[in-house]
Design a protein around this motif. Structure first.
Motif, PDB file in Angstrom:
ATOM      1  N   UNK A 156       0.848  -1.190   0.000  1.00  0.00           N
ATOM      2  CA  UNK A 156       0.000   0.000   0.000  1.00  0.00           C
ATOM      3  C   UNK A 156       0.881   1.237   0.000  1.00  0.00           C
ATOM      4  N   UNK A 157       0.414   2.320  -0.604  1.00  0.00           N
ATOM      5  CA  UNK A 157       1.179   3.563  -0.552  1.00  0.00           C
ATOM      6  C   UNK A 157       1.324   4.027   0.895  1.00  0.00           C
ATOM      7  N   UNK A 158       2.558   4.273   1.294  1.00  0.00           N
ATOM      8  CA  UNK A 158       2.832   4.679   2.673  1.00  0.00           C
ATOM      9  C   UNK A 158       3.616   5.981   2.723  1.00  0.00           C
ATOM     10  N   UNK A 159       3.602   6.699   1.603  1.00  0.00           N
ATOM     11  CA  UNK A 159       4.339   7.952   1.582  1.00  0.00           C
ATOM     12  C   UNK A 159       5.809   7.725   1.265  1.00  0.00           C
ATOM     13  N   UNK A 160       6.540   8.815   1.270  1.00  0.00           N
ATOM     14  CA  UNK A 160       7.959   8.754   0.995  1.00  0.00           C
ATOM     15  C   UNK A 160       8.714   8.462   2.284  1.00  0.00           C
ATOM     16  N   UNK A 161      10.044   8.606   2.242  1.00  0.00           N
ATOM     17  CA  UNK A 161      10.879   8.046   3.308  1.00  0.00           C
ATOM     18  C   UNK A 161      10.472   8.464   4.726  1.00  0.00           C
ATOM     19  N   UNK A 162      10.374   9.742   5.073  1.00  0.00           N
ATOM     20  CA  UNK A 162      10.031  10.051   6.476  1.00  0.00           C
ATOM     21  C   UNK A 162       8.674   9.510   6.917  1.00  0.00           C
ATOM     22  N   UNK A 163       7.596   9.684   6.141  1.00  0.00           N
ATOM     23  CA  UNK A 163       6.317   9.097   6.571  1.00  0.00           C
ATOM     24  C   UNK A 163       6.359   7.576   6.687  1.00  0.00           C
ATOM     25  N   UNK A 164       7.083   6.925   5.774  1.00  0.00           N
ATOM     26  CA  UNK A 164       7.207   5.458   5.879  1.00  0.00           C
ATOM     27  C   UNK A 164       7.885   5.072   7.179  1.00  0.00           C
ATOM     28  N   UNK A 165       8.882   5.851   7.562  1.00  0.00           N
ATOM     29  CA  UNK A 165       9.586   5.579   8.816  1.00  0.00           C
ATOM     30  C   UNK A 165       8.614   5.659   9.992  1.00  0.00           C
ATOM     31  N   UNK A 166       7.770   6.679   9.996  1.00  0.00           N
ATOM     32  CA  UNK A 166       6.818   6.842  11.086  1.00  0.00           C
ATOM     33  C   UNK A 166       5.802   5.702  11.112  1.00  0.00           C
ATOM     34  N   UNK A 167       5.368   5.250   9.937  1.00  0.00           N
ATOM     35  CA  UNK A 167       4.402   4.151   9.883  1.00  0.00           C
ATOM     36  C   UNK A 167       5.038   2.833  10.329  1.00  0.00           C
ATOM     37  N   UNK A 168       6.313   2.669  10.010  1.00  0.00           N
ATOM     38  CA  UNK A 168       7.027   1.488  10.485  1.00  0.00           C
ATOM     39  C   UNK A 168       7.114   1.502  12.004  1.00  0.00           C
ATOM     40  N   UNK A 169       7.477   2.648  12.567  1.00  0.00           N
ATOM     41  CA  UNK A 169       7.580   2.773  14.026  1.00  0.00           C
ATOM     42  C   UNK A 169       6.233   2.529  14.695  1.00  0.00           C
ATOM     43  N   UNK A 170       5.161   2.981  14.044  1.00  0.00           N
ATOM     44  CA  UNK A 170       3.823   2.828  14.622  1.00  0.00           C
ATOM     45  C   UNK A 170       3.259   1.423  14.441  1.00  0.00           C
ATOM     46  N   UNK A 171       3.919   0.607  13.599  1.00  0.00           N
ATOM     47  CA  UNK A 171       3.464  -0.760  13.379  1.00  0.00           C
ATOM     48  C   UNK A 171       2.317  -0.890  12.401  1.00  0.00           C
ATOM     49  N   UNK A 172       2.028   0.159  11.632  1.00  0.00           N
ATOM     50  CA  UNK A 172       0.928   0.077  10.664  1.00  0.00           C
ATOM     51  C   UNK A 172       1.350  -0.564   9.348  1.00  0.00           C
ATOM     52  N   UNK A 173       2.654  -0.720   9.128  1.00  0.00           N
ATOM     53  CA  UNK A 173       3.173  -1.516   8.014  1.00  0.00           C
ATOM     54  C   UNK A 173       4.209  -2.476   8.572  1.00  0.00           C
ATOM     55  N   UNK A 174       4.420  -3.578   7.867  1.00  0.00           N
ATOM     56  CA  UNK A 174       5.355  -4.600   8.345  1.00  0.00           C
ATOM     57  C   UNK A 174       6.768  -4.397   7.822  1.00  0.00           C
ATOM     58  N   UNK A 175       6.887  -3.783   6.665  1.00  0.00           N
ATOM     59  CA  UNK A 175       8.209  -3.608   6.071  1.00  0.00           C
ATOM     60  C   UNK A 175       8.149  -2.477   5.050  1.00  0.00           C
ATOM     61  N   UNK A 176       9.321  -1.964   4.728  1.00  0.00           N
ATOM     62  CA  UNK A 176       9.429  -0.932   3.697  1.00  0.00           C
ATOM     63  C   UNK A 176      10.901  -0.818   3.312  1.00  0.00           C
ATOM     64  N   UNK A 177      11.167  -0.104   2.247  1.00  0.00           N
ATOM     65  CA  UNK A 177      12.538   0.207   1.870  1.00  0.00           C
ATOM     66  C   UNK A 177      12.861   1.609   2.345  1.00  0.00           C
ATOM     67  N   UNK A 178      14.012   1.744   2.999  1.00  0.00           N
ATOM     68  CA  UNK A 178      14.413   3.044   3.504  1.00  0.00           C
ATOM     69  C   UNK A 178      15.813   3.387   3.010  1.00  0.00           C
ATOM     70  N   UNK A 179      15.934   4.566   2.445  1.00  0.00           N
ATOM     71  CA  UNK A 179      17.249   5.049   2.080  1.00  0.00           C
ATOM     72  C   UNK A 179      17.911   5.652   3.301  1.00  0.00           C
ATOM     73  N   UNK A 180      19.221   5.862   3.209  1.00  0.00           N
ATOM     74  CA  UNK A 180      19.878   6.433   4.363  1.00  0.00           C
ATOM     75  C   UNK A 180      19.577   7.926   4.461  1.00  0.00           C
ATOM     76  N   UNK A 181      19.467   8.441   5.675  1.00  0.00           N
ATOM     77  CA  UNK A 181      19.853   7.801   6.937  1.00  0.00           C
ATOM     78  C   UNK A 181      18.721   7.086   7.672  1.00  0.00           C
ATOM     79  N   UNK A 182      17.511   7.042   7.095  1.00  0.00           N
ATOM     80  CA  UNK A 182      16.414   6.435   7.849  1.00  0.00           C
ATOM     81  C   UNK A 182      16.593   4.927   8.042  1.00  0.00           C
ATOM     82  N   UNK A 183      17.383   4.283   7.200  1.00  0.00           N
ATOM     83  CA  UNK A 183      17.690   2.871   7.448  1.00  0.00           C
ATOM     84  C   UNK A 183      18.473   2.715   8.750  1.00  0.00           C
TER      85      UNK A 183
END
Length: 311
Positions: free
Chosen positions: A138-165
């Motif tokens: 599902x669309x989860x936004x670009x890198x910073x929003x994806x990071x927040x959704x990962x932290x919140x547990x609303x997605x199980x995985x995503x690709x993150x470029x540095x430095x968010x990886x």
């Protein structure tokens, strides 16, 4: 007289640093350009803004350019940005392997390109998992929003470029590996224009590219200053921005001469041809040149001979 350029980018990510430096270090001003950078927060809205003429140049999705060309549109790639993946595959702590992603929800920037294409390719080839059957995206936004959704547990995985990886790893999330170990070349972002606009304002585009090449060289030669600029624009800790500098500069992910990487674009074309979910098809005999206008960078090399050794 100063010429204005409205430049669109997706998100405050490290790979946009040469364009920020072009503004802050005066490279654009030295070429008589006033470059305004607008952040669109997504690949789709940036592409639409470029098509509609609300931005002059976009550093965004090659796949959207490919799609536009295939339906008779005027978008073209004129330069490279990220030619090699800088992403890691980040997942919830309990997920340890690619196979563990079966039945999971994966967050991507867009269903029509970018990280979604990479996920489909990697999971099918390396883990035998098929999109739509074995996992969901599902669309989860670009890198910073994806990071927040990962932290919140609303997605199980995503690709993150540095430095968010690195930020995710420090927060206890699993790193399943760098994308480049599976796909070493992939044109993740490119410098894109509408062909008619580029042809009409060719002089301005050439000066923009020349200044961007100088700014790229500045980034590579001035680590501390570049890291400081990235820290400010990305609003991340200095230690993370420094890691991103090394990944992008030492890893040759950002071409200092703005060259496009043919094998990176060909990888993209091959992936689209194999993607059963793609909304358009690529003819077997189509090559990367169909979607690129090389004349702008060629003219820059002739017009500014001192830039020929950049890269």
């Amino acid at each position: 007289m100063t010429d204005r350029i409205h430049l669109g980018i997706v998100v405050p990510a490290f790979f946009y640093l040469p364009f920020w430096a072009g503004v802050s270090e005066g490279f654009y001003a030295a070429e008589g350009l006033d470059v305004e950078i607008e952040v669109f927060g997504g690949i789709d809205p940036l592409t639409e803004a470029l098509k509609e003429g609300r931005v002059d140049i976009a550093v965004g999705s090659p796949e959207h350019v490919i799609h536009d060309v295939e339906v008779g549109g005027s978008l073209r790639m004129i330069g490279g940005n990220v030619n090699r993946p800088t992403h890691d595959l980040i997942a919830q702590p309990a997920i340890k392997t690619l196979e563990d992603l079966k039945g999971k929800l994966i967050g991507v920037s867009s269903l029509s390109g970018g990280t979604s294409s990479l996920f489909i390719e990697i999971l099918e080839k390396e883990a035998g998992l098929r999109y739509g059957t074995d996992y969901r995206m599902e669309p989860a936004g670009v890198v910073p929003p994806r990071h927040e959704k990962l932290l919140a547990g609303t997605i199980d995985a995503c690709m993150q470029t540095d430095p968010h990886n690195y930020m995710a790893e420090d927060a206890g999330f699993s790193n399943l590996g760098p994308v480049k170990q599976w796909i070493p070349y992939f044109q993740f972002t490119s410098i894109n224009v509408r062909q008619d606009w580029g042809d009409r304002f060719r002089d301005k585009v050439e000066r923009f590219l020349a200044a961007s090449i100088r700014a790229s060289a500045w980034m590579a030669e001035n680590e501390d200053a570049a890291v400081s600029l990235a820290t400010e624009r990305m609003e991340v800790e200095e230690r993370y921005a420094r890691k991103a500098w090394h990944d992008h500069v030492d890893g040759d992910a950002l071409p200092l001469d703005l060259r496009l990487e043919p094998r990176a674009i060909e990888t993209e074309l091959d992936m689209i041809r194999r993607d059963r979910n793609a909304a358009f098809s690529i003819a077997p005999d189509s090559t990367w040149r169909k979607y690129v206008d090389e004349s702008f960078l060629a003219a820059v090399r002739e017009r500014f001979p001192e830039l020929r050794k950049a890269g």
